[in-house]
Design a protein around this motif. Structure first.
Motif, PDB file in Angstrom:
ATOM      1  N   ALA A  28       0.828  -1.210   0.000  1.00  0.00           N
ATOM      2  CA  ALA A  28       0.000   0.000   0.000  1.00  0.00           C
ATOM      3  C   ALA A  28       0.864   1.261   0.000  1.00  0.00           C
ATOM      4  CB  ALA A  28      -0.923   0.000   1.220  1.00  0.00           C
ATOM      5  N   ARG A  79       2.249   1.637  -3.435  1.00  0.00           N
ATOM      6  CA  ARG A  79       1.193   2.021  -4.364  1.00  0.00           C
ATOM      7  C   ARG A  79       0.875   3.504  -4.248  1.00  0.00           C
ATOM      8  NH1 ARG A  79      -2.298   0.414  -8.679  1.00  0.00           N
ATOM      9  NH2 ARG A  79      -4.200   1.632  -8.454  1.00  0.00           N
ATOM     10  N   GLY A  92      -0.546   2.808   4.135  1.00  0.00           N
ATOM     11  CA  GLY A  92       0.585   1.878   4.205  1.00  0.00           C
ATOM     12  C   GLY A  92       1.314   1.944   5.531  1.00  0.00           C
ATOM     13  N   LEU A 146      -5.848  -3.344   1.954  1.00  0.00           N
ATOM     14  CA  LEU A 146      -5.013  -3.328   0.750  1.00  0.00           C
ATOM     15  C   LEU A 146      -5.868  -3.440  -0.505  1.00  0.00           C
ATOM     16  CD1 LEU A 146      -2.241  -3.354  -0.580  1.00  0.00           C
ATOM     17  CD2 LEU A 146      -2.187  -5.837  -0.277  1.00  0.00           C
ATOM     18  N   VAL A 190      -7.393  -0.194  -1.360  1.00  0.00           N
ATOM     19  CA  VAL A 190      -6.485   0.728  -2.034  1.00  0.00           C
ATOM     20  C   VAL A 190      -6.267   0.325  -3.491  1.00  0.00           C
ATOM     21  CG1 VAL A 190      -4.106   1.570  -2.096  1.00  0.00           C
ATOM     22  CG2 VAL A 190      -5.314   1.415   0.083  1.00  0.00           C
TER      23      VAL A 190
END
Length: 583
Positions: free
Chosen positions: A75, A78, A85, A253, A256
């Protein structure tokens, strides 16, 4: 026909430099966290093998710990500018500290007694912070702070204070339970409001995530009571609790990755983009959206002369005052040049948007000037169009005056002269003079009709563009074909008149200059454009800069915001394609 100079090439080092920005300090930090997580997990597994008779709880807690860390790293990679994250990684640390009690070491038992339920507070924090990773609103901040006090603060107090009596422990437990219930009620209220105000696309992501998160926070501490009520073994309690905890990072996750929240890039990437992008770089709005991970982000520009915001095409825009939309002004040396509108649910801190805007302030100012230039150009086109329309209106008035006024008077005079010539009282000389006068008047009327036709043809005036084009083709001296797919109702007068006169001139050129033996004409309407094409098999060699004729036609077309293209070759003849606006 306008030509465009080629854009300068992007330096070969551009991709590697951008990768260096993206894979620099953040990548190194994530690799360090991964290495530490692996070492801590291996150490816990080793301690479990060495000191515990039952190994599976240690292995299960380590696996859940690694799950949280892995989800947090993905995360964070990303969306580097997002806090989800890091929160997932902190949750993994809470899992690790809570699982230390499975290793029979006194110090580990103390740590466990403090952080055993810290992951529940972190889960509440994640629920309130998703998707931006930052808390919004005083109610959310208060709920999260209270959650940490309930989950960690109470256990810390009970651990560091001298041994409590049974009554004191009961009071502590009642207070902790009551405050925990308050945290969950506030969380449920806040999340329900967010679901109601969210759009349909994000609601499909938020609803299952919020539901799973709330149920997990409620069920993890109450599973022991439920399991004992059904007479199940203690290992079942641990398995159920760890299963719920393992699913939490995966759920966030997926939120996201699959929730329409794009990968973000570091702000340093904007600087590199601005430095090396050159003429081929994307629009500022797209660069900011990619950097901040918000597809709905838009950049608007301040038009000082109108005291209004405009978009990149020069159209006025209004500020969206919705609660979930953020607004940050962009200035260059205290001069307002634009603003950035973004999704406040995804980007929790305006300072992040403000820093990104400061990085690209010069580029935004450049696009601001471009948008003003577009507005000026559009006004110029409208002004030219008004002049053309005024010219054609004047032609129409002159044509009507000549046709209905002077031509009628000439006809009446010719009839009167013929009457005199035919009169029985007139002498032969008078009759001959009157007859000569009538023929002169007829000749003048014929010349007048030709003049009227040249100013504005009767076929165009009375029947429209398609019949007028057919009349032109029929009167041509060489074989010609017409392909007309046109309903010219509703066409602007400037477009109709320009198309007719351009067609007439091109056909005359095909006969006089190209010495063609065949001409093909196509007239069609495609959407908001009128397309006109004339193709002949003549000698070719026609050029826009070869004389004033074609250049004058191109200028006439450009005056109403049309396009004029010519392709002329000695072997293939000449092809002229014209597009004119229909709206």
């Amino acid at each position: 026909m306008t030509s465009q100079s080629p854009s300068p090439p992007v330096p070969r080092s551009a991709p590697s430099r951008l990768r260096g920005v993206r894979d620099g300090s953040l990548t190194r930090a994530l690799r360090v966290i991964l290495a530490l997580a692996v070492l801590l997990g291996v150490a816990q597994l080793g301690a479990g093998l060495a000191y515990t008779p039952i190994f599976w709880p240690v292995g299960a807690f380590t696996l859940v710990f690694w799950t949280w860390i892995a989800a947090g790293l993905i995360a964070w990679w990303r969306r580097p500018g997002n806090g989800i994250g890091p929160l997932l990684i902190i949750g993994g640390i809470g899992i690790y500290l809570g699982g230390m009690a499975n290793v029979p070491v006194p110090a580990f038992a103390v740590v466990n007694s403090i952080f055993a339920t810290s992951v529940l507070a972190i889960t509440v924090h994640l629920l309130h912070a998703f998707p931006s990773g930052r808390l919004r609103g005083r109610l959310s901040i208060a709920a999260v702070i209270l959650g940490y006090v309930v989950a960690v603060g109470f256990d810390l107090v009970k651990t560091v204070l001298p041994p409590l009596t049974g009554r004191e422990v009961e009071v502590f437990d009642v207070a902790q339970t009551g405050l925990g219930i308050a945290v969950m009620v506030v969380t449920a209220v806040v999340l329900t409001r967010r679901l109601i105000t969210a759009d349909r696309r994000h609601r499909r992501v938020l609803l299952p995530l919020f539901t799973y998160g709330i149920l997990s926070v409620l069920l993890v501490p109450t599973i022991p009571l439920l399991v004992r009520a059904f007479g199940l073994d203690q290992p079942v309690v641990g398995v159920l609790q760890l299963s719920l905890l393992a699913g939490l990072p995966i759920a966030f996750l997926l939120g996201v990755l699959l929730g329409g929240f794009r990968r973000t890039t570091a702000l340093e990437a904007l600087s590199a983009w601005l430095a090396i992008g050159g003429a081929n770089r994307p629009a500022v709005g797209r660069a900011l959206a990619a950097t901040l991970g918000d597809d709905s982000l838009r950049v608007v520009y301040w038009a000082a002369d109108r005291e209004r915001y405009i978009d990149e095409t020069g159209v006025e825009v209004e500020r969206d005052d919705a609660e979930d939309r953020g607004w940050v002004e962009v200035r260059v040396d205290e001069r307002l040049v634009g603003a950035i509108e973004y999704d406040a649910r995804m980007i929790g801190e305006p300072s992040t948007v403000r820093r990104a805007g400061e990085v690209l302030a010069i580029a935004i100012d450049r696009e601001h000037l471009t948008s003003e230039l577009l507005v000026s150009n559009r006004e110029l086109v409208r002004s030219r169009l008004r002049l053309v329309e005024a010219t054609y209106r004047e032609r129409y008035r002159i044509t009507r005056d000549l046709h209905d006024g002077l031509q009628v008077q000439l006809v009446l005079l010719a009839l009167e002269a013929q009457t005199i010539a035919n009169s029985s009282d007139a002498s032969p000389a008078t009759s001959a003079a009157a007859e000569q006068l009538r023929r002169g008047i007829d000749a003048a009327a014929a010349d007048l009709r030709g003049l009227v036709h040249n100013v504005l043809p009767a076929s165009l005036l009375e029947q429209g563009l398609a019949p007028a084009a057919e009349d032109l083709v029929d009167r041509l001296e060489i074989p010609a074909t017409l392909d007309a797919e046109l309903d010219d109702s509703g066409l602007p007068d400037a477009t109709v008149h320009t198309a007719y006169f351009v067609l007439a001139e091109l056909l005359a050129n095909a006969v006089k200059h190209a010495r063609a033996s065949m001409v093909h004409v196509a007239v069609r309407r495609s959407g908001a454009r009128l397309e006109l094409e004339v193709r002949d098999d003549g000698v070719g060699g026609a050029r826009l800069n070869g004389g004033t004729g074609l250049r004058g036609l191109a200028d006439r077309v450009a005056a109403i915001d049309g396009t004029f293209e010519i392709d002329s070759d000695a072997d293939a003849g000449t092809r002229v394609r014209v597009e004119l606006p229909c709206e």
